[in-house]
Write a protein that holds these residues in place. Structure first.
Motif, PDB file in Angstrom:
ATOM      1  N   THR A  39       0.840  -1.192   0.000  1.00 42.15           N
ATOM      2  CA  THR A  39       0.000   0.000   0.000  1.00 42.15           C
ATOM      3  C   THR A  39       0.876   1.243   0.000  1.00 42.15           C
ATOM      4  OG1 THR A  39      -1.681  -1.205   1.242  1.00 42.15           O
ATOM      5  CG2 THR A  39      -1.868   1.186   1.217  1.00 42.15           C
ATOM      6  N   TYR A  40       0.510   2.200  -0.844  1.00 47.96           N
ATOM      7  CA  TYR A  40       1.233   3.475  -0.890  1.00 47.96           C
ATOM      8  C   TYR A  40       0.255   4.567  -1.307  1.00 47.96           C
ATOM      9  CZ  TYR A  40       1.303   2.695  -5.951  1.00 47.96           C
ATOM     10  OH  TYR A  40       0.942   2.472  -7.255  1.00 47.96           O
ATOM     11  N   THR A  41       0.695   5.813  -1.151  1.00 45.53           N
ATOM     12  CA  THR A  41      -0.122   6.956  -1.543  1.00 45.53           C
ATOM     13  C   THR A  41       0.425   7.529  -2.841  1.00 45.53           C
ATOM     14  OG1 THR A  41      -0.586   7.427   0.773  1.00 45.53           O
ATOM     15  CG2 THR A  41      -1.023   9.186  -0.812  1.00 45.53           C
ATOM     16  N   ASN A  42      -0.436   7.676  -3.841  1.00 45.08           N
ATOM     17  CA  ASN A  42      -0.075   8.263  -5.122  1.00 45.08           C
ATOM     18  C   ASN A  42       0.223   9.743  -4.911  1.00 45.08           C
ATOM     19  OD1 ASN A  42      -0.266   9.610  -7.679  1.00 45.08           O
ATOM     20  ND2 ASN A  42      -1.266   7.778  -8.489  1.00 45.08           N
ATOM     21  N   ARG A  43       1.419  10.183  -5.297  1.00 43.64           N
ATOM     22  CA  ARG A  43       1.841  11.571  -5.041  1.00 43.64           C
ATOM     23  C   ARG A  43       1.040  12.586  -5.847  1.00 43.64           C
ATOM     24  NH1 ARG A  43       8.409  11.394  -4.432  1.00 43.64           N
ATOM     25  NH2 ARG A  43       8.414  10.037  -2.616  1.00 43.64           N
ATOM     26  N   GLN A  44       0.618  12.226  -7.062  1.00 42.58           N
ATOM     27  CA  GLN A  44      -0.129  13.169  -7.888  1.00 42.58           C
ATOM     28  C   GLN A  44      -1.565  13.349  -7.396  1.00 42.58           C
ATOM     29  OE1 GLN A  44       1.775  10.760  -9.699  1.00 42.58           O
ATOM     30  NE2 GLN A  44       3.387  12.220 -10.211  1.00 42.58           N
ATOM     31  N   THR A  45      -2.231  12.234  -7.065  1.00 42.75           N
ATOM     32  CA  THR A  45      -3.650  12.313  -6.709  1.00 42.75           C
ATOM     33  C   THR A  45      -3.902  12.276  -5.206  1.00 42.75           C
ATOM     34  OG1 THR A  45      -3.945   9.917  -6.777  1.00 42.75           O
ATOM     35  CG2 THR A  45      -4.257  11.123  -8.851  1.00 42.75           C
ATOM     36  N   GLY A  46      -2.922  11.842  -4.422  1.00 44.53           N
ATOM     37  CA  GLY A  46      -3.118  11.710  -2.980  1.00 44.53           C
ATOM     38  C   GLY A  46      -3.952  10.483  -2.620  1.00 44.53           C
ATOM     39  N   GLU A  47      -4.275   9.691  -3.633  1.00 48.09           N
ATOM     40  CA  GLU A  47      -5.105   8.507  -3.443  1.00 48.09           C
ATOM     41  C   GLU A  47      -4.275   7.357  -2.877  1.00 48.09           C
ATOM     42  OE1 GLU A  47      -7.755   5.477  -6.239  1.00 48.09           O
ATOM     43  OE2 GLU A  47      -6.656   7.139  -7.135  1.00 48.09           O
ATOM     44  N   LYS A  48      -4.868   6.597  -1.956  1.00 48.97           N
ATOM     45  CA  LYS A  48      -4.214   5.419  -1.397  1.00 48.97           C
ATOM     46  C   LYS A  48      -4.378   4.265  -2.381  1.00 48.97           C
ATOM     47  CE  LYS A  48      -3.834   3.074   3.006  1.00 48.97           C
ATOM     48  NZ  LYS A  48      -4.390   2.938   4.353  1.00 48.97           N
ATOM     49  N   VAL A  49      -3.260   3.637  -2.768  1.00 43.16           N
ATOM     50  CA  VAL A  49      -3.260   2.567  -3.763  1.00 43.16           C
ATOM     51  C   VAL A  49      -2.760   1.284  -3.105  1.00 43.16           C
ATOM     52  CG1 VAL A  49      -2.325   1.799  -5.980  1.00 43.16           C
ATOM     53  CG2 VAL A  49      -2.783   4.230  -5.597  1.00 43.16           C
ATOM     54  N   THR A  50      -3.483   0.179  -3.348  1.00 41.02           N
ATOM     55  CA  THR A  50      -3.074  -1.121  -2.836  1.00 41.02           C
ATOM     56  C   THR A  50      -2.860  -2.072  -3.996  1.00 41.02           C
ATOM     57  OG1 THR A  50      -4.338  -0.801  -0.802  1.00 41.02           O
ATOM     58  CG2 THR A  50      -3.720  -3.061  -1.343  1.00 41.02           C
ATOM     59  N   ASN A  51      -1.676  -2.670  -4.059  1.00 45.53           N
ATOM     60  CA  ASN A  51      -1.363  -3.688  -5.065  1.00 45.53           C
ATOM     61  C   ASN A  51      -1.289  -5.037  -4.359  1.00 45.53           C
ATOM     62  OD1 ASN A  51      -1.128  -1.872  -7.218  1.00 45.53           O
ATOM     63  ND2 ASN A  51       1.012  -1.457  -6.708  1.00 45.53           N
ATOM     64  N   THR A  52      -1.958  -6.027  -4.939  1.00 49.68           N
ATOM     65  CA  THR A  52      -1.962  -7.371  -4.376  1.00 49.68           C
ATOM     66  C   THR A  52      -1.143  -8.293  -5.263  1.00 49.68           C
ATOM     67  OG1 THR A  52      -4.155  -7.029  -3.438  1.00 49.68           O
ATOM     68  CG2 THR A  52      -3.421  -9.305  -3.654  1.00 49.68           C
ATOM     69  N   GLU A  53      -0.263  -9.063  -4.644  1.00 42.56           N
ATOM     70  CA  GLU A  53       0.553 -10.058  -5.342  1.00 42.56           C
ATOM     71  C   GLU A  53       0.108 -11.434  -4.843  1.00 42.56           C
ATOM     72  OE1 GLU A  53       3.342 -11.182  -8.085  1.00 42.56           O
ATOM     73  OE2 GLU A  53       2.967  -9.098  -7.556  1.00 42.56           O
ATOM     74  N   TRP A  54      -0.111 -12.370  -5.773  1.00 43.28           N
ATOM     75  CA  TRP A  54      -0.532 -13.720  -5.420  1.00 43.28           C
ATOM     76  C   TRP A  54       0.648 -14.682  -5.530  1.00 43.28           C
ATOM     77  CZ3 TRP A  54      -5.021 -14.779  -3.178  1.00 43.28           C
ATOM     78  CH2 TRP A  54      -6.031 -13.820  -3.255  1.00 43.28           C
ATOM     79  N   HIS A  55       0.750 -15.582  -4.554  1.00 40.33           N
ATOM     80  CA  HIS A  55       1.844 -16.547  -4.480  1.00 40.33           C
ATOM     81  C   HIS A  55       1.250 -17.960  -4.379  1.00 40.33           C
ATOM     82  CE1 HIS A  55       4.309 -13.029  -3.491  1.00 40.33           C
ATOM     83  NE2 HIS A  55       3.324 -12.706  -2.679  1.00 40.33           N
ATOM     84  N   ASN A  56       1.761 -18.883  -5.173  1.00 42.38           N
ATOM     85  CA  ASN A  56       1.325 -20.279  -5.121  1.00 42.38           C
ATOM     86  C   ASN A  56       2.149 -21.010  -4.076  1.00 42.38           C
ATOM     87  OD1 ASN A  56      -0.524 -19.988  -7.296  1.00 42.38           O
ATOM     88  ND2 ASN A  56       1.205 -20.045  -8.702  1.00 42.38           N
ATOM     89  N   ILE A  57       1.481 -21.574  -3.081  1.00 44.38           N
ATOM     90  CA  ILE A  57       2.145 -22.229  -1.952  1.00 44.38           C
ATOM     91  C   ILE A  57       1.951 -23.736  -2.057  1.00 44.38           C
ATOM     92  CG2 ILE A  57       2.274 -22.374   0.568  1.00 44.38           C
ATOM     93  CD1 ILE A  57       2.954 -19.580  -0.623  1.00 44.38           C
ATOM     94  N   VAL A  58       3.038 -24.493  -1.790  1.00 45.45           N
ATOM     95  CA  VAL A  58       2.997 -25.959  -1.812  1.00 45.45           C
ATOM     96  C   VAL A  58       3.575 -26.476  -0.496  1.00 45.45           C
ATOM     97  CG1 VAL A  58       3.826 -28.046  -2.970  1.00 45.45           C
ATOM     98  CG2 VAL A  58       3.275 -26.014  -4.316  1.00 45.45           C
ATOM     99  N   VAL A  59       2.788 -27.314   0.194  1.00 48.78           N
ATOM    100  CA  VAL A  59       3.258 -27.978   1.416  1.00 48.78           C
ATOM    101  C   VAL A  59       3.110 -29.482   1.218  1.00 48.78           C
ATOM    102  CG1 VAL A  59       2.855 -26.118   3.058  1.00 48.78           C
ATOM    103  CG2 VAL A  59       0.991 -27.623   2.476  1.00 48.78           C
ATOM    104  N   ARG A  60       3.956 -30.248   1.873  1.00 49.43           N
ATOM    105  CA  ARG A  60       3.983 -31.698   1.651  1.00 49.43           C
ATOM    106  C   ARG A  60       3.701 -32.490   2.924  1.00 49.43           C
ATOM    107  NH1 ARG A  60       5.978 -32.661  -3.290  1.00 49.43           N
ATOM    108  NH2 ARG A  60       7.177 -31.014  -4.266  1.00 49.43           N
ATOM    109  N   ASN A  61       3.122 -33.653   2.723  1.00 55.83           N
ATOM    110  CA  ASN A  61       2.919 -34.693   3.732  1.00 55.83           C
ATOM    111  C   ASN A  61       2.259 -34.179   5.006  1.00 55.83           C
ATOM    112  OD1 ASN A  61       3.974 -36.597   1.929  1.00 55.83           O
ATOM    113  ND2 ASN A  61       6.049 -35.978   2.476  1.00 55.83           N
TER     114      ASN A  61
END
Length: 156
Positions: A39-61
């Motif tokens: 999450t960060y604030t856009n300097r031009q608009t002052g709008e709060k921006v949230t970027n989501t990153e997805w991660h594939n998780i693998v667990v065993r046994n």
């Protein structure tokens, strides 16, 4: 430095239930996505921006069975592992790639029972981390985790 390092540490929320796959001989794999946010604030608009990153998780046994039992969509979890890229042929004949985090250690920062009790009581409760490694120090706040102090009897 002559060595190499492949290590990933993530704190995020499950995007789906743990999907289990069982094999002949008793082995199993659990797969689930984790979302991390920036999450960060856009300097031009002052709008709060949230970027989501997805991660594939693998667990065993056994770790996969523990995750299936205690984790559900929306739960917060800390995972530690290594990156692994797989390749396969898609139905259209093209080569596809997928990058996954192969989990070596994890800590539950919220669980199914805590989620249910919070919904039923409508009052926030203190989260108690559950670790797959019984001897591990719980991660309360990742910024405050430090190396354990050595056990010695020196007075200074």
């Amino acid at each position: 430095m002559s060595g190499t390092l492949n290590k990933v540490m993530l704190i995020g929320h499950l995007g789906d239930e743990v999907k289990m796959h069982y094999f002949e001989g008793g082995g199993c794999i659990g797969r689930f996505p984790i979302a991390t946010n920036e999450t960060y604030t856009n300097r031009q608009t002052g709008e709060k921006v949230t970027n989501t990153e997805w991660h594939n998780i693998v667990v065993r046994n056994k770790a996969a069975e523990i995750c299936e039992k205690y984790l559900s969509k929306g739960d917060k979890v800390y995972v530690e592992g290594r990156l692994k890229t797989r390749q396969w042929q898609g139905e259209d004949g093209n080569t596809r790639y997928s990058t996954e985090i192969q989990v070596q250690d994890f800590t539950f920062l919220s669980t199914k029972s805590e989620s249910m009790s919070n919904v039923q009581s409508n009052t926030p409760q203190e989260q108690k981390p559950v670790s797959a490694n019984p001897g591990a120090k719980p991660i309360e706040n990742i910024a405050h985790v430090s190396e354990p102090e050595p056990d010695d009897d020196l007075p200074f």
